[in-house]
Design a protein around this motif. Structure first.
Motif, short mmCIF file in Angstrom:
data_model
loop_
_atom_site.label_atom_id
_atom_site.label_comp_id
_atom_site.label_asym_id
_atom_site.label_seq_id
_atom_site.Cartn_x
_atom_site.Cartn_y
_atom_site.Cartn_z
N UNK A 1 -79.78 4.59 -45.96
CA UNK A 1 -79.21 5.34 -47.07
C UNK A 1 -77.70 5.50 -46.95
N UNK A 2 -77.15 5.64 -45.74
CA UNK A 2 -75.73 5.90 -45.53
C UNK A 2 -75.04 4.66 -44.94
N UNK A 3 -73.85 4.38 -45.47
CA UNK A 3 -72.99 3.30 -44.95
C UNK A 3 -71.57 3.85 -44.82
N UNK A 4 -70.82 3.33 -43.81
CA UNK A 4 -69.42 3.74 -43.60
C UNK A 4 -68.54 2.49 -43.58
N UNK A 5 -67.53 2.44 -44.47
CA UNK A 5 -66.65 1.27 -44.63
C UNK A 5 -65.22 1.69 -44.35
N UNK A 6 -64.51 0.92 -43.51
CA UNK A 6 -63.09 1.16 -43.21
C UNK A 6 -62.26 0.17 -44.04
N UNK A 7 -61.27 0.71 -44.80
CA UNK A 7 -60.43 -0.11 -45.69
C UNK A 7 -58.99 -0.02 -45.19
N UNK A 8 -58.31 -1.19 -45.05
CA UNK A 8 -56.90 -1.27 -44.60
C UNK A 8 -56.01 -1.71 -45.75
N UNK A 9 -54.85 -1.04 -45.82
CA UNK A 9 -53.85 -1.40 -46.85
C UNK A 9 -52.54 -1.82 -46.14
N UNK A 10 -51.96 -3.01 -46.50
CA UNK A 10 -50.72 -3.51 -45.89
C UNK A 10 -49.63 -3.62 -46.95
N UNK A 11 -48.39 -3.29 -46.52
CA UNK A 11 -47.26 -3.49 -47.43
C UNK A 11 -46.62 -4.85 -47.17
N UNK A 12 -45.57 -5.12 -47.90
CA UNK A 12 -44.86 -6.39 -47.81
C UNK A 12 -45.79 -7.55 -48.10
N UNK A 13 -46.81 -7.20 -48.93
CA UNK A 13 -47.71 -8.28 -49.33
C UNK A 13 -48.48 -8.85 -48.18
N UNK A 14 -48.55 -8.07 -47.09
CA UNK A 14 -49.29 -8.55 -45.94
C UNK A 14 -48.51 -9.50 -45.07
N UNK A 15 -47.14 -9.64 -45.32
CA UNK A 15 -46.34 -10.56 -44.52
C UNK A 15 -46.08 -9.98 -43.14
N UNK A 16 -45.63 -10.85 -42.29
CA UNK A 16 -45.34 -10.46 -40.92
C UNK A 16 -44.27 -9.38 -40.94
N UNK A 17 -44.48 -8.39 -40.13
CA UNK A 17 -43.53 -7.29 -40.03
C UNK A 17 -43.84 -6.15 -40.98
N UNK A 18 -44.78 -6.35 -41.88
CA UNK A 18 -45.15 -5.27 -42.77
C UNK A 18 -46.01 -4.21 -42.06
N UNK A 19 -46.08 -3.05 -42.65
CA UNK A 19 -46.87 -1.94 -42.10
C UNK A 19 -48.19 -1.83 -42.86
#
Length: 694
Positions: A135-153
């Motif tokens: 019945x229960x599920x847990x999902x972790x979602x990640x968000x990156x800036x700089x379009x996901x380019x190297x050096x982005x947070x």
């Protein structure tokens, strides 16, 4: 001059960050001018060299906190203190660097997706996900800036996903057969047990409705749903009878109340199970064949005759024997009784319908082996009427006939009543007794309505000749057997006026010339009162007189002396005091009647029972006392009765000289010497020559 400067945020170099330089054309480089900085952060965040006009940032700046600062610059002559140019304004902007990772607005997100759902923003990766499995599920979602380019947070968040329920599971019984038992005495509505069909769904999708589909006990039992527990409660619908049926089999069906049309292809959303109910035998009280009994009996039924029967039996298989009895609280007079073995009712006392037309009694049936098991039934006994009462006059009639009456005149109408109640109603007939069938003065005419009229047969009646006539009338009824009675009608002859109104009926009134005056009546009343007073005074004086005692002597011994003031009965009185009879019981004659007293009733001569031999003297006296007490011909109670009895076993016979028939000279007492030492004194007194005679 510049009106805009730029700085990088979060500068981390070893020296302060250089912002820019303020300069005026009036500055000759001789140090006469002074630069002053005012505005946002002047002196704290931004400092200026007052000689050269160079501006530096004293601290790290954060564009996310403040992205631009507005400052003002002045150039002042040191000597005069005046501005060499008007004050100018410039802006310092902070350049952004990637120093913040993406952040979600919540630390944790909660989402619900119906199971078996299709594609969505967050969609299931597997087809037909079942809530019943997980019945229960847990999902972790990640968000990156700089379009996901190297050096982005980047930043992360957690989403808890719950699969909501849909009705995709039918109810299922965990077992195919259930067994319950019920005592046969269970009243309707009694719960017998619970059954439950399991449904993995929740909420309204798990709501179940139970019903009895078929079986041999569908009319005897019922099932209801417990809304809180979703259980089926089996209850008794009708009274059970172990002797009639001991086992029932039911088919119980469990059905979802809110089926989902999308999943009907999965199969019927219901299930069935078998329920067996066994009936337990209970020791029941006897049962009568009827709810009540009505018995009719004639009131002339004889004592001991059977009038009816009640029947009861044990409903149990054991069929215990039953005894019957009458509840005496309902038959206090014990008029009825019952044979304990077969329940036949019979009469113990005579019946009287006129006194009690109905008797309501209660009969009790009790098991012999278990007296606690008993039942009772009302028995209504109706007493049927028998024509056993004769009719009589309805009331006492005060009848009169006028002296001036004419022949054929009606003087009285009489009617009758009867305690009996014949089915066809009362019908009475009136006739004169045979001796007066042709009465010279009156006749009777039947009016055909249970009443008759008394008619005159001649003209004129005289009070002086006959003041009262007695007219006997026979009254018959019309029932079987015919009952009749004779009532006498008293007819007075009265003086009447011309209209027939009675004036006077006393014959003595004809002899009196006139009535007494008021003064005469008062005088007569006074005389009567005076006579009563004299009588009372005379009685009071008489009571004050003292009576002389019967016995004047001071030596009054009332135990054995009674004094009479009469002369006695002459020589015949000796029959009452026969001394010889009293002293010698063997010579006593048969009891004779007293000749001195005339008895009011002729009693039978009482014969005395012969005395036993060797009877004791005390026993003899008690017998004589009893005989005299019970003898109605004995002397009066105040007479003196003497009892002198020496016994009848003396060898010497009687020693009394009163009974001796011979003289002393003719008697020989020599035999006394042969009787031993105990009679030596008597032998010396009578046997020797030196006797009292000398």
């Amino acid at each position: 001059m510049w009106n805009q400067f730029f700085l990088l945020e979060e500068y981390t170099g070893p020296d302060t960050q250089y912002v820019g330089k303020l300069h005026t054309d009036q500055d000759k480089g001789d140090g006469n001018l002074k630069y002053i900085l005012t505005g946002d952060g002047a002196g704290s965040l931004f400092i200026i060299d007052e000689n050269t006009g160079d501006i530096h940032a004293a601290k790290k700046l954060d564009r996310e906190e403040k992205s631009l600062y507005v400052l003002r610059a002045k150039a002042i002559d040191r000597k005069t203190g005046r501005q060499v140019e008007p004050e100018s304004e410039f802006i310092i902007k902070i350049h952004d660097i990637n120093d913040n990772e993406p952040k979600f607005t919540k630390d944790m997100y909660t989402a619900s997706i119906p199971e078996m759902s299709g594609v969505g923003i967050i969609k299931t990766a597997l087809p037909d996900m079942s809530r019943e499995n997980r019945e229960q599920y847990q999902v972790v979602i990640q968000a990156k800036d700089m379009g996901g380019q190297m050096g982005g947070l980047s930043g992360t968040t957690t989403v808890n996903i719950t699969l909501t329920d849909v009705n995709d599971n039918p109810p299922r019984f965990p077992q195919s057969t259930y067994q319950f038992s019920s005592p046969e005495s269970a009243p309707p509505g009694t719960p017998l047990g619970r059954i439950k069909a399991n449904d993995p769904d929740v909420g309204e999708n798990a709501e179940i409705e139970y019903s009895i589909s078929n079986g041999d006990g569908s009319e005897m039992f019922d099932i209801v749903t417990d809304k809180d527990t979703q259980e089926g409660i089996i209850t008794v619908k009708k009274r059970l009878d172990f002797e009639n049926k001991m086992l029932y089999t039911l088919r119980v069906e469990a059905t979802n109340t809110h089926p989902d049309p999308r999943f009907l292809q999965l199969g019927p959303f219901k299930d069935t199970a078998s329920v067996k109910i066994s009936v337990e035998d209970i020791d029941e009280p006897p049962v009568f064949s009827r709810p009540w009994y009505l018995i009719e009996v004639d009131e002339d039924a004889k004592e001991g005759s059977i009038i009816g029967q009640v029947v009861a039996q044990d409903p149990d298989i054991t069929k215990n024997a039953i005894k019957y009895s009458v509840d005496r609280h309902t038959d206090l007079d014990r008029i009825f009784n019952i044979y304990s073995g077969n329940g036949s009712l019979f009469i113990s006392k005579p019946l009287d319908r006129e006194e009690t037309p109905w008797h309501n009694i209660t009969v009790i049936a009790t098991e012999i082996n278990n007296p606690k098991q008993s039942s009772q039934i009302p028995v209504f006994i109706r007493i049927l009427d028998i024509n056993d009462h004769a009719p009589e006059f309805a009331k006492y009639y005060e009848t009169f006939v006028c002296e001036n009456a004419k022949a054929g005149q009606l003087i009285q109408t009489v009617s009758a009543v009867d305690k009996d109640e014949p089915p066809q109603g009362h019908k009475f007939f009136f006739e004169l007794v045979p001796e007066f069938a042709v009465h010279p003065n009156f006749s009777i005419v039947d009016n055909k309505g249970n009443c008759s009229g008394i008619m005159t047969r001649r003209n004129g009646y005289s009070r002086s000749k006959m003041s009262t006539y007695l007219l006997p009338i026979i009254i018959f009824d019309n029932d079987y057997p015919i009952q009749s009675s004779t009532g006498t009608l008293t007819i007075r002859v009265c003086a009447c006026d011309s209209r027939g109104n009675m004036q006077s009926c006393n014959a003595e009134a004809l002899l009196l010339p006139a009535g007494l005056s008021t003064g005469a009546l008062v005088a007569i009343l006074l005389c009567i009162i005076i006579l009563l007073v004299l009588v009372v005074l005379f009685t009071a004086l008489k009571r004050q007189r003292k009576k002389e005692p019967l016995i004047i002597s001071k030596d009054d011994v009332r135990d054995n002396i009674v004094t009479y003031n009469d002369e006695g009965g002459g020589e015949e009185d000796t029959q009452a005091f026969d001394i010889g009879t009293l002293r010698n019981p063997e010579a006593r004659e048969e009891s004779k009647m007293r000749r001195d007293v005339i008895p009011e009733t002729i009693f039978q001569i009482r014969r005395t029972a012969p005395l036993w031999e060797n009877i004791d003297v005390q026993d003899f006296i008690h017998r004589r006392l009893k005989e005299n007490d019970l003898d109605p011909a004995a002397p009066p109670y105040d007479s003196l009765a003497t009892y002198a009895y020496e016994g009848n076993d003396s060898i010497a016979n009687s020693l009394s000289s009163l009974e001796s028939l011979t003289t002393e000279g003719n008697q020989d007492y020599d035999y006394l010497s042969d009787w031993g030492p105990r009679f030596k004194k008597l032998a010396d007194m009578y046997g020797g020559e030196d006797s009292d005679r000398d």
